[in-house]
Design a protein around this motif. Structure first.
Motif, PDB file in Angstrom:
ATOM      1  N   GLY A  27       0.212  -4.304  -1.567  1.00  0.00           N
ATOM      2  CA  GLY A  27       0.929  -3.165  -1.029  1.00  0.00           C
ATOM      3  C   GLY A  27       2.006  -2.606  -1.926  1.00  0.00           C
ATOM      4  N   SER A  28       2.211  -3.203  -3.085  1.00  0.00           N
ATOM      5  CA  SER A  28       3.202  -2.664  -4.021  1.00  0.00           C
ATOM      6  C   SER A  28       2.727  -2.923  -5.438  1.00  0.00           C
ATOM      7  CB  SER A  28       4.577  -3.306  -3.798  1.00  0.00           C
ATOM      8  OG  SER A  28       4.658  -4.583  -4.362  1.00  0.00           O
ATOM      9  N   ALA A  29       3.054  -1.999  -6.340  1.00  0.00           N
ATOM     10  CA  ALA A  29       2.645  -2.135  -7.734  1.00  0.00           C
ATOM     11  C   ALA A  29       3.333  -3.317  -8.388  1.00  0.00           C
ATOM     12  CB  ALA A  29       2.950  -0.842  -8.490  1.00  0.00           C
ATOM     13  N   THR A  30       4.610  -3.532  -8.024  1.00  0.00           N
ATOM     14  CA  THR A  30       5.352  -4.651  -8.621  1.00  0.00           C
ATOM     15  C   THR A  30       4.741  -5.988  -8.223  1.00  0.00           C
ATOM     16  OG1 THR A  30       7.397  -3.358  -8.582  1.00  0.00           O
ATOM     17  CG2 THR A  30       7.612  -5.742  -8.824  1.00  0.00           C
ATOM     18  N   GLY A  31       4.435  -6.120  -6.923  1.00  0.00           N
ATOM     19  CA  GLY A  31       3.831  -7.362  -6.452  1.00  0.00           C
ATOM     20  C   GLY A  31       2.471  -7.603  -7.077  1.00  0.00           C
ATOM     21  N   ALA A  32       1.665  -6.543  -7.186  1.00  0.00           N
ATOM     22  CA  ALA A  32       0.344  -6.672  -7.807  1.00  0.00           C
ATOM     23  C   ALA A  32       0.469  -7.065  -9.271  1.00  0.00           C
ATOM     24  CB  ALA A  32      -0.421  -5.359  -7.673  1.00  0.00           C
ATOM     25  N   PRO A  89     -15.402   2.248  -4.162  1.00  0.00           N
ATOM     26  CA  PRO A  89     -15.382   3.328  -5.166  1.00  0.00           C
ATOM     27  C   PRO A  89     -14.054   3.428  -5.908  1.00  0.00           C
ATOM     28  CG  PRO A  89     -16.446   4.080  -3.161  1.00  0.00           C
ATOM     29  CD  PRO A  89     -15.847   2.746  -2.844  1.00  0.00           C
ATOM     30  N   SER A  90     -12.946   3.268  -5.176  1.00  0.00           N
ATOM     31  CA  SER A  90     -11.637   3.348  -5.838  1.00  0.00           C
ATOM     32  C   SER A  90     -11.444   2.185  -6.802  1.00  0.00           C
ATOM     33  CB  SER A  90     -10.517   3.340  -4.795  1.00  0.00           C
ATOM     34  OG  SER A  90     -10.597   4.484  -3.969  1.00  0.00           O
ATOM     35  N   ALA A  91     -11.908   1.016  -6.396  1.00  0.00           N
ATOM     36  CA  ALA A  91     -11.779  -0.155  -7.264  1.00  0.00           C
ATOM     37  C   ALA A  91     -12.586   0.024  -8.541  1.00  0.00           C
ATOM     38  CB  ALA A  91     -12.231  -1.407  -6.522  1.00  0.00           C
ATOM     39  N   LEU A  92     -13.808   0.536  -8.406  1.00  0.00           N
ATOM     40  CA  LEU A  92     -14.645   0.748  -9.581  1.00  0.00           C
ATOM     41  C   LEU A  92     -14.082   1.854 -10.473  1.00  0.00           C
ATOM     42  CD1 LEU A  92     -18.199   0.465  -7.979  1.00  0.00           C
ATOM     43  CD2 LEU A  92     -16.988  -1.258  -9.335  1.00  0.00           C
ATOM     44  N   ALA A  93     -13.480   2.866  -9.852  1.00  0.00           N
ATOM     45  CA  ALA A  93     -12.887   3.958 -10.624  1.00  0.00           C
ATOM     46  C   ALA A  93     -11.688   3.477 -11.426  1.00  0.00           C
ATOM     47  CB  ALA A  93     -12.474   5.094  -9.685  1.00  0.00           C
ATOM     48  N   PHE A 113      -3.892 -20.514  -6.332  1.00  0.00           N
ATOM     49  CA  PHE A 113      -3.334 -20.272  -5.000  1.00  0.00           C
ATOM     50  C   PHE A 113      -2.334 -19.117  -5.015  1.00  0.00           C
ATOM     51  CE2 PHE A 113      -4.711 -24.711  -4.914  1.00  0.00           C
ATOM     52  CZ  PHE A 113      -5.483 -24.714  -3.752  1.00  0.00           C
ATOM     53  N   CYS A 114      -1.646 -18.938  -6.150  1.00  0.00           N
ATOM     54  CA  CYS A 114      -0.714 -17.811  -6.259  1.00  0.00           C
ATOM     55  C   CYS A 114      -1.446 -16.475  -6.154  1.00  0.00           C
ATOM     56  CB  CYS A 114       0.042 -17.879  -7.591  1.00  0.00           C
ATOM     57  SG  CYS A 114       1.205 -19.250  -7.699  1.00  0.00           S
ATOM     58  N   VAL A 115      -2.677 -16.455  -6.629  1.00  0.00           N
ATOM     59  CA  VAL A 115      -3.471 -15.221  -6.566  1.00  0.00           C
ATOM     60  C   VAL A 115      -4.243 -15.134  -5.259  1.00  0.00           C
ATOM     61  CG1 VAL A 115      -5.373 -13.942  -7.644  1.00  0.00           C
ATOM     62  CG2 VAL A 115      -3.653 -15.080  -9.074  1.00  0.00           C
ATOM     63  N   LEU A 116      -4.778 -16.269  -4.805  1.00  0.00           N
ATOM     64  CA  LEU A 116      -5.635 -16.256  -3.610  1.00  0.00           C
ATOM     65  C   LEU A 116      -4.859 -15.903  -2.342  1.00  0.00           C
ATOM     66  CD1 LEU A 116      -8.520 -16.887  -2.535  1.00  0.00           C
ATOM     67  CD2 LEU A 116      -7.694 -19.206  -2.063  1.00  0.00           C
ATOM     68  N   VAL A 117      -3.669 -16.453  -2.196  1.00  0.00           N
ATOM     69  CA  VAL A 117      -2.896 -16.248  -0.962  1.00  0.00           C
ATOM     70  C   VAL A 117      -2.566 -14.771  -0.724  1.00  0.00           C
ATOM     71  CG1 VAL A 117      -0.712 -16.735   0.190  1.00  0.00           C
ATOM     72  CG2 VAL A 117      -1.965 -18.594  -0.938  1.00  0.00           C
ATOM     73  N   PRO A 118      -2.079 -14.016  -1.735  1.00  0.00           N
ATOM     74  CA  PRO A 118      -1.810 -12.597  -1.504  1.00  0.00           C
ATOM     75  C   PRO A 118      -3.064 -11.760  -1.225  1.00  0.00           C
ATOM     76  CG  PRO A 118      -0.598 -13.369  -3.411  1.00  0.00           C
ATOM     77  CD  PRO A 118      -1.573 -14.445  -3.047  1.00  0.00           C
ATOM     78  N   LEU A 119      -4.191 -12.222  -1.666  1.00  0.00           N
ATOM     79  CA  LEU A 119      -5.414 -11.436  -1.483  1.00  0.00           C
ATOM     80  C   LEU A 119      -5.880 -11.498  -0.020  1.00  0.00           C
ATOM     81  CD1 LEU A 119      -7.622 -12.061  -4.637  1.00  0.00           C
ATOM     82  CD2 LEU A 119      -6.364 -10.027  -3.994  1.00  0.00           C
ATOM     83  N   GLY A 120      -5.385 -12.864   0.646  1.00  0.00           N
ATOM     84  CA  GLY A 120      -5.975 -12.873   1.980  1.00  0.00           C
ATOM     85  C   GLY A 120      -7.380 -12.369   1.837  1.00  0.00           C
ATOM     86  N   PHE A 126     -10.036  -5.317 -10.391  1.00  0.00           N
ATOM     87  CA  PHE A 126      -9.281  -6.242  -9.555  1.00  0.00           C
ATOM     88  C   PHE A 126      -7.792  -5.872  -9.500  1.00  0.00           C
ATOM     89  CE2 PHE A 126      -8.687  -8.434 -13.629  1.00  0.00           C
ATOM     90  CZ  PHE A 126      -7.357  -8.819 -13.574  1.00  0.00           C
ATOM     91  N   LEU A 127      -7.301  -5.106 -10.475  1.00  0.00           N
ATOM     92  CA  LEU A 127      -5.918  -4.657 -10.413  1.00  0.00           C
ATOM     93  C   LEU A 127      -5.713  -3.694  -9.243  1.00  0.00           C
ATOM     94  CD1 LEU A 127      -5.145  -4.088 -14.212  1.00  0.00           C
ATOM     95  CD2 LEU A 127      -4.371  -5.976 -12.747  1.00  0.00           C
ATOM     96  N   GLN A 128      -6.694  -2.838  -8.993  1.00  0.00           N
ATOM     97  CA  GLN A 128      -6.631  -1.939  -7.842  1.00  0.00           C
ATOM     98  C   GLN A 128      -6.737  -2.726  -6.552  1.00  0.00           C
ATOM     99  OE1 GLN A 128      -6.056   1.391  -7.734  1.00  0.00           O
ATOM    100  NE2 GLN A 128      -6.079   1.211  -5.484  1.00  0.00           N
ATOM    101  N   VAL A 129      -7.567  -3.776  -6.545  1.00  0.00           N
ATOM    102  CA  VAL A 129      -7.698  -4.631  -5.361  1.00  0.00           C
ATOM    103  C   VAL A 129      -6.373  -5.320  -5.072  1.00  0.00           C
ATOM    104  CG1 VAL A 129      -8.885  -6.629  -4.384  1.00  0.00           C
ATOM    105  CG2 VAL A 129     -10.162  -4.976  -5.756  1.00  0.00           C
ATOM    106  N   PHE A 130      -5.700  -5.809  -6.119  1.00  0.00           N
ATOM    107  CA  PHE A 130      -4.394  -6.434  -5.941  1.00  0.00           C
ATOM    108  C   PHE A 130      -3.394  -5.440  -5.347  1.00  0.00           C
ATOM    109  CE2 PHE A 130      -4.734  -9.924  -9.456  1.00  0.00           C
ATOM    110  CZ  PHE A 130      -5.720 -10.540  -8.710  1.00  0.00           C
ATOM    111  N   LEU A 131      -3.416  -4.220  -5.861  1.00  0.00           N
ATOM    112  CA  LEU A 131      -2.494  -3.199  -5.381  1.00  0.00           C
ATOM    113  C   LEU A 131      -2.705  -2.921  -3.898  1.00  0.00           C
ATOM    114  CD1 LEU A 131      -0.325  -1.043  -5.977  1.00  0.00           C
ATOM    115  CD2 LEU A 131      -2.180   0.509  -6.639  1.00  0.00           C
ATOM    116  N   THR A 132      -3.955  -2.837  -3.499  1.00  0.00           N
ATOM    117  CA  THR A 132      -4.275  -2.575  -2.091  1.00  0.00           C
ATOM    118  C   THR A 132      -3.873  -3.751  -1.215  1.00  0.00           C
ATOM    119  OG1 THR A 132      -6.143  -1.190  -2.769  1.00  0.00           O
ATOM    120  CG2 THR A 132      -6.122  -1.991  -0.486  1.00  0.00           C
ATOM    121  N   ALA A 133      -4.141  -4.982  -1.693  1.00  0.00           N
ATOM    122  CA  ALA A 133      -3.881  -6.174  -0.883  1.00  0.00           C
ATOM    123  C   ALA A 133      -2.392  -6.465  -0.749  1.00  0.00           C
ATOM    124  CB  ALA A 133      -4.599  -7.371  -1.500  1.00  0.00           C
TER     125      ALA A 133
END
Length: 525
Positions: free
Chosen positions: A327-332, A305-309, A228-235, A318-325
């Motif tokens: 909105g901050s590198a620290t949160g991701a 494409p950005s996620a795969l790159a 849930f800690c991971v799922l909730v931020p992903l929305g 998935f680290l790029q997906v976390f960053l996008t979802a």
């Protein structure tokens, strides 16, 4: 190392010695002239004695602790995040979702058949012992020998792969937090981090069995709460169908390894019932969590494409997906840290299972009966195999892919033999006993009866057929390359590693092992 010889005391959690059926065979004499007194409180030890084994390990695991153990070893929802790249590259989001659903159903079918066998013979040898128990007498020793090496190889490779994921994930998080820094992940960095993570796994496995059981109970909480800690931020392949199939085995890795509970059977209370239940609950719980995570991940893929790159710089998209979802590198990074913590905890479970399969002898440390020698041997194997990353990441990738091929081949063999036994009427009904003491004959491979847990007929046979077909299907596609056109650096070299292991062990069996190997070792008479 050679399984079952007098030179090695106990290998692959070596069990009772299998013999060719003849009127004077020791196993038949034991079954005919000597029964074992079974009391309700002593059922676990009696099951081992029926299999010719001496109870050596403390039974500290109950249902919840072994459920935590197997759930953490699978890394289901965590695994689908890590292994989603080939599925996305080949079949796209739809391929990942449908591929996972098919794998979930197939894996559940396979483990239902294995749960039936775990109820009949709850021993740490697992597939190795069951093949010796189910196979025809003329090829019993050979098939048991090959299965032993396949399962040992698979779990040793899984130990390396778990450490590799933990190490590369940590490196990816560093790049995520400092994208503009001069840090470049190096192979030797990966190896040192991997070694450190595996030393932690060894320390945890070399404490006490009671401490390990409590730790796994806490890991179950972390596994569920972390979800849930991971799922909730992903929305491209030539056809969509072939693209789906070549990405199919990679998605399966998220559910591979639930048989870790089997290899801990000699440390579980009421193993004949708890192990089958743990297998099925593990697949249901982890499958549900993983499917929910896949859906969330696909909805968050705004820029595929950005996620795969990101796989080129941070190892995992998935680290790029976390960053996008987030909105901050620290949160991701914090969200990814949950996966890192669960992955590190998973290494403890994987090492426990791998060491039980590589059980040279039972050592004692601080007065606790634990296979410490096998644990240290597993660490040594991991450290040596990880050095491959210094010279070739392709070779290491082939080693990691070996997990799917080796485990699915052992599943295929076990499920096929069980199907042969049940369709030929060789399995007798379960011998139930009333409360108090009852007498149970020593297990005879030529006179088998069902355990306390089984799938009722005709569903049991239907499920068994499907398990065989799924295992063969998964094994076939596990050797296919993930990209087209295929170059040496992108080829799937697991077929070479798998073939080398099988060919070498077959030749060694013909040349030498055939004269010494007599099946699972018998410790009691």
């Amino acid at each position: 190392m050679e399984f079952g010889t007098t030179a090695t005391v106990e290998t692959a959690a070596g069990e009772l010695e299998s013999h060719k059926p003849n009127p004077m065979s020791p196993m038949r004499q034991q079954a005919k002239f000597s029964d074992i007194d079974v009391n309700d409180e002593d059922d676990d030890d009696a099951h081992l004695q029926r299999l010719g084994k001496r109870p050596l390990l403390n039974r500290s695991f109950g249902f919840m602790s072994i459920l935590g153990f197997s759930c953490s070893a699978l890394l289901s929802w965590e695994g689908v995040l890590v292994t989603s790249v080939p599925g996305l590259l080949n079949g796209g989001p739809a391929g990942v979702i449908w591929g996972f659903l098919l794998n979930w159903i197939g894996t559940m079918s396979v483990y239902a058949a294995m749960a039936e066998l775990a109820s009949i013979a709850p021993t740490a040898g697992g597939q190795y012992h069951w093949v010796s128990m189910l196979a025809p007498a003329r090829c019993r020793n050979f098939l048991a020998y090959i299965t032993a090496w396949l399962t040992v190889t698979a779990w040793q490779a899984m130990a390396v792969s778990t450490g590799y994921i933990v190490a590369t994930l940590l490196q990816g998080m560093v790049v995520l937090v400092q994208p503009t820094s001069s840090y470049i992940p190096e192979s030797w960095h990966t190896i040192l981090i991997l070694w450190a993570a595996m030393v932690f796994a060894v320390v945890m496995n070399s404490t006490t069995s009671r401490a390990l059981a409590r730790f796994e109970g806490l890991v179950l909480v972390l596994h569920l709460a972390g979800f849930f800690c991971v799922l909730v931020p992903l929305g491209g392949w030539s056809g969509q169908g072939l693209s789906f199939l070549v990405g199919f085995p990679t998605v399966a890795t998220a559910l591979v390894g639930a048989d870790c509970a089997v290899h801990m059977a000699e440390e579980i209370q009421c193993a004949a019932l708890v192990v089958p239940r743990a297998l099925m609950y593990t697949i249901f719980i982890n499958g549900s969590l993983a499917f929910a995570m896949i859906i969330a991940l696909m909805f968050c893929l705004d820029d595929l494409p950005s996620a795969l790159a990101a796989a080129e710089t941070m190892f995992y998209p998935f680290l790029q997906v976390f960053l996008t979802a987030v909105g901050s590198a620290t949160g991701a990074c914090i969200v990814a840290g949950v996966i890192l913590a669960v992955g590190l905890a998973s290494s403890v479970s994987v090492y426990a299972s791998a060491s039980r399969m590589l059980w040279f002898s039972t050592s004692t440390w601080s007065g606790n009966s634990l296979p410490v020698t096998a644990i240290v041997a597993t660490l040594t194997t991991t450290m040596l195999l990880s050095l491959i990353a210094l010279g070739s990441k392709v070779a290491l990738s082939a080693l990691l892919s070996l997990v799917i091929a080796a485990l699915s081949s052992s599943y295929l063999l076990v499920c096929s033999l069980l199907l042969w036994r049940r369709t030929t009427g060789a399995m007798q009904p379960h011998i139930s006993g009333s409360a108090g003491t009852r007498r149970v004959p020593v297990l005879d491979p030529d006179d088998l009866s069902w355990g306390v847990w089984r799938v009722p007929e005709p569903l049991g046979t239907i499920n068994n057929v499907f398990a065989v077909l799924y295992s063969a299907f998964l094994l076939f596609w596990s050797f296919w390359p993930q990209t087209d056109p295929t170059a040496p650096e992108t080829a799937n070299w697991s077929v070479l590693v798998f073939g080398a292991v099988v060919v070498f062990r077959v030749l060694w069996y013909v040349v030498r092992a055939k004269r010494h190997f007599k099946g699972p070792i018998r410790e009691t008479s």
